[in-house]
Design an enzyme around this catalytic site. Structure first.
Site, PDB file in Angstrom:
ATOM      1  N   ASN A  97      -6.425  -4.178  -0.931  1.00  0.00           N
ATOM      2  CA  ASN A  97      -5.949  -4.893   0.116  1.00  0.00           C
ATOM      3  C   ASN A  97      -5.762  -4.488   0.577  1.00  0.00           C
ATOM      4  O   ASN A  97      -3.676  -3.865   1.003  1.00  0.00           O
ATOM      5  CB  ASN A  97      -5.156  -5.551  -1.243  1.00  0.00           C
ATOM      6  CG  ASN A  97      -3.581  -6.070  -0.131  1.00  0.00           C
ATOM      7  OD1 ASN A  97      -4.126  -7.049   0.810  1.00  0.00           O
ATOM      8  ND2 ASN A  97      -3.045  -6.908  -1.429  1.00  0.00           N
ATOM      9  N   TRP A  98      -6.081  -3.849   1.678  1.00  0.00           N
ATOM     10  CA  TRP A  98      -5.365  -3.539   3.190  1.00  0.00           C
ATOM     11  C   TRP A  98      -4.101  -4.042   3.452  1.00  0.00           C
ATOM     12  O   TRP A  98      -3.908  -3.387   4.766  1.00  0.00           O
ATOM     13  CB  TRP A  98      -6.882  -3.776   4.389  1.00  0.00           C
ATOM     14  CG  TRP A  98      -7.668  -2.173   4.045  1.00  0.00           C
ATOM     15  CD1 TRP A  98      -8.011  -2.464   3.090  1.00  0.00           C
ATOM     16  CD2 TRP A  98      -8.219  -1.473   4.866  1.00  0.00           C
ATOM     17  NE1 TRP A  98      -8.601  -0.576   3.452  1.00  0.00           N
ATOM     18  CE2 TRP A  98      -8.825  -0.743   4.441  1.00  0.00           C
ATOM     19  CE3 TRP A  98      -7.907  -1.724   6.208  1.00  0.00           C
ATOM     20  CZ2 TRP A  98      -9.745   0.163   4.650  1.00  0.00           C
ATOM     21  CZ3 TRP A  98      -8.802  -0.728   7.244  1.00  0.00           C
ATOM     22  CH2 TRP A  98      -9.233   0.712   6.028  1.00  0.00           C
ATOM     23  N   LYS A  99      -3.779  -5.056   3.227  1.00  0.00           N
ATOM     24  CA  LYS A  99      -2.471  -6.088   3.860  1.00  0.00           C
ATOM     25  C   LYS A  99      -2.806  -6.040   5.297  1.00  0.00           C
ATOM     26  O   LYS A  99      -3.914  -6.026   6.016  1.00  0.00           O
ATOM     27  CB  LYS A  99      -1.117  -5.313   3.507  1.00  0.00           C
ATOM     28  CG  LYS A  99      -1.056  -5.432   2.115  1.00  0.00           C
ATOM     29  CD  LYS A  99       0.078  -4.548   1.286  1.00  0.00           C
ATOM     30  CE  LYS A  99      -0.152  -4.357   0.085  1.00  0.00           C
ATOM     31  NZ  LYS A  99       0.741  -4.342  -0.749  1.00  0.00           N
TER      32      LYS A  99
ATOM     33  N   HIS B   3       0.288 -13.215  -3.458  1.00  0.00           N
ATOM     34  CA  HIS B   3       0.933 -12.184  -3.658  1.00  0.00           C
ATOM     35  C   HIS B   3       2.110 -11.927  -3.515  1.00  0.00           C
ATOM     36  O   HIS B   3       2.692 -12.866  -2.638  1.00  0.00           O
ATOM     37  CB  HIS B   3       0.148 -11.043  -2.551  1.00  0.00           C
ATOM     38  CG  HIS B   3       0.472 -10.146  -2.588  1.00  0.00           C
ATOM     39  ND1 HIS B   3       1.824  -9.145  -2.308  1.00  0.00           N
ATOM     40  CD2 HIS B   3      -0.570  -8.661  -3.290  1.00  0.00           C
ATOM     41  CE1 HIS B   3       1.803  -8.184  -2.343  1.00  0.00           C
ATOM     42  NE2 HIS B   3       0.380  -7.776  -2.772  1.00  0.00           N
TER      43      HIS B   3
ATOM     44  N   GLU C 246       3.890 -10.583  -1.320  1.00  0.00           N
ATOM     45  CA  GLU C 246       4.445 -10.694  -0.159  1.00  0.00           C
ATOM     46  C   GLU C 246       4.115 -11.561   0.432  1.00  0.00           C
ATOM     47  O   GLU C 246       5.622 -12.565   0.752  1.00  0.00           O
ATOM     48  CB  GLU C 246       3.535  -9.037  -0.059  1.00  0.00           C
ATOM     49  CG  GLU C 246       3.719  -7.852   0.381  1.00  0.00           C
ATOM     50  CD  GLU C 246       2.763  -6.722   0.137  1.00  0.00           C
ATOM     51  OE1 GLU C 246       2.498  -7.213   0.463  1.00  0.00           O
ATOM     52  OE2 GLU C 246       3.591  -6.024  -0.634  1.00  0.00           O
TER      53      GLU C 246
ATOM     54  N   GLU D 229       0.439  -7.596 -11.106  1.00  0.00           N
ATOM     55  CA  GLU D 229       1.809  -6.562  -9.849  1.00  0.00           C
ATOM     56  C   GLU D 229       3.041  -6.846 -10.264  1.00  0.00           C
ATOM     57  O   GLU D 229       3.700  -7.352  -9.381  1.00  0.00           O
ATOM     58  CB  GLU D 229       0.554  -7.175  -8.722  1.00  0.00           C
ATOM     59  CG  GLU D 229      -0.523  -6.933  -7.892  1.00  0.00           C
ATOM     60  CD  GLU D 229      -0.671  -6.317  -6.734  1.00  0.00           C
ATOM     61  OE1 GLU D 229      -0.997  -5.590  -6.427  1.00  0.00           O
ATOM     62  OE2 GLU D 229      -0.183  -7.725  -5.717  1.00  0.00           O
TER      63      GLU D 229
ATOM     64  N   GLY E  79       3.883  -0.489  -4.039  1.00  0.00           N
ATOM     65  CA  GLY E  79       4.456   0.757  -2.838  1.00  0.00           C
ATOM     66  C   GLY E  79       5.179   1.451  -2.669  1.00  0.00           C
ATOM     67  O   GLY E  79       5.511   2.005  -2.239  1.00  0.00           O
TER      68      GLY E  79
ATOM     69  N   SER F 254       0.547   0.356  -6.657  1.00  0.00           N
ATOM     70  CA  SER F 254       0.948   2.001  -6.471  1.00  0.00           C
ATOM     71  C   SER F 254      -0.679   2.478  -7.676  1.00  0.00           C
ATOM     72  O   SER F 254       0.119   3.950  -8.094  1.00  0.00           O
ATOM     73  CB  SER F 254       2.313   2.687  -7.530  1.00  0.00           C
ATOM     74  OG  SER F 254       3.037   2.275  -6.143  1.00  0.00           O
TER      75      SER F 254
ATOM     76  N   GLY G 258      -4.015  -1.056  -3.074  1.00  0.00           N
ATOM     77  CA  GLY G 258      -2.991  -0.843  -1.640  1.00  0.00           C
ATOM     78  C   GLY G 258      -2.626   0.033  -1.021  1.00  0.00           C
ATOM     79  O   GLY G 258      -3.889   0.510  -0.311  1.00  0.00           O
ATOM     80  N   GLY G 259      -1.837   1.026  -0.795  1.00  0.00           N
ATOM     81  CA  GLY G 259      -1.537   1.853   0.022  1.00  0.00           C
ATOM     82  C   GLY G 259      -3.215   3.133  -0.379  1.00  0.00           C
ATOM     83  O   GLY G 259      -3.853   3.569   0.435  1.00  0.00           O
TER      84      GLY G 259
HETATM   85  P1  13P Z   1       0.352  -0.033  -3.813  1.00  0.00           P
HETATM   86  O1  13P Z   1      -1.035   0.183  -4.101  1.00  0.00           O
HETATM   87  O2  13P Z   1       0.388  -0.307  -2.435  1.00  0.00           O
HETATM   88  O3  13P Z   1       1.259  -0.412  -4.455  1.00  0.00           O
HETATM   89  O4  13P Z   1      -0.430  -1.824  -3.259  1.00  0.00           O
HETATM   90  C1  13P Z   1      -0.475  -2.950  -4.118  1.00  0.00           C
HETATM   91  C2  13P Z   1      -0.660  -4.584  -3.879  1.00  0.00           C
HETATM   92  O5  13P Z   1       0.682  -4.186  -3.563  1.00  0.00           O
HETATM   93  C3  13P Z   1      -1.739  -4.921  -3.806  1.00  0.00           C
HETATM   94  O6  13P Z   1      -1.791  -6.024  -3.943  1.00  0.00           O
END
Ligand code: 13P
Length: 254
Positions: A9-11, A97, A99, A169, A175, A214, A235-236
């Protein structure tokens, strides 16, 4: 063995150049033993998905959107429909999600409606569920996940979960660098599968439960050794090709 699913997930990150560079490397990825044990879904910002589609030629790489609108067409300025995603060859859509729940005020009912729209379009929804820090402290993880699953089950019945993905999640792990322990993730994934099974025994095997929060190359091995962790939502660590490649290498070597 069922292939593990790795979703990136590149957000709100990336640009034409970084995405092209990333995909050029991913296309060339060749696992030394030739037996790749994973399926990869890249969720870039929607504006880059068409470009990505024209670049990818490896068979086990798919594309996902990070959101979609409820409506199929009409006066909904700024929105993207499932038909548009299908039109450019997208297969997956992340829904709910945390977010989007937080910054765009998406609630369980709206997410449940989107789930149905995505399923009806023959795209694969990835439903995100999970508790916040406070709920974790109060021991409410299962209760929160059950409520989020229930909002879909009560609207559409349990069969709607066939061939879909649920991503656990925990919000506090996203994050933060603080991953949930493999053992606690296993427990909640088992709970999620059993919760759905309670309503729909026949099809509970067809559900994939991912963990996100994470995840990186240092913790993915322990997570994927657990029986009910079918893959990871990264994510990251997915933004950097070398880190992401290490995760793929690890999954292929399991
Ligand atoms: P991180 O891996 O950066 O914690 O993000 C997880 C995420 O929100 C994937 O959708």
């Amino acid at each position: 063995m069922k292939k593990k699913l790795i979703i990136a997930n590149w957000k709100l990150n990336g640009n034409k150049l970084s995405i092209l560079n990333f995909l050029n490397q991913l296309n060339k990825y060749d696992y030394k033993e030739k037996k790749e044990k994973c399926k990869i879904v890249m969720s870039f910002p929607v504006i880059y998905l068409y470009l990505a589609k024209t670049i990818i030629y490896k068979k086990n790489i798919f594309l996902g959107a990070q959101n979609v609108d409820l409506n199929l067409c009409g006066p909904f300025t700024g929105e993207i429909s499932v038909n548009m995603l299908k039109d450019i060859g997208i297969n997956y859509v992340i829904l709910g999600h945390s977010e989007r729940r937080k910054y765009h005020k998406e609630n369980d009912a709206l997410i449940a409606k989107k789930f149905k729209i995505v399923k009806e379009a023959n795209l694969i929804p990835i439903l995100c569920v999970g508790e916040n820090k406070e709920e974790k402290k109060l021991g409410k993880t299962q209760e929160v996940c059950a409520r989020q699953l229930n909002s879909v089950i009560s609207m559409w019945g349990p069969q709607i979960f066939n061939d879909t993905i649920i991503a656990y999640e925990p919000i506090w792990a996203i994050g933060s660098g603080e991953t949930a322990t493999p053992c606690s993730v296993q427990k909640i994934h088992k709970f999620i599968k059993e919760y759905i099974k309670e309503y729909d025994i026949a099809n509970s095997e067809k559900i994939t439960v991912q963990y996100g929060g994470s995840v990186d190359e240092n913790n993915v091995t322990q997570l994927l050794y657990e029986a009910d962790i079918d893959g990871v939502l990264v994510g990251g660590a997915s933004l950097n090709y070398n880190k992401f490649k290490k995760i793929i290498d690890i999954v292929n070597s399991l």
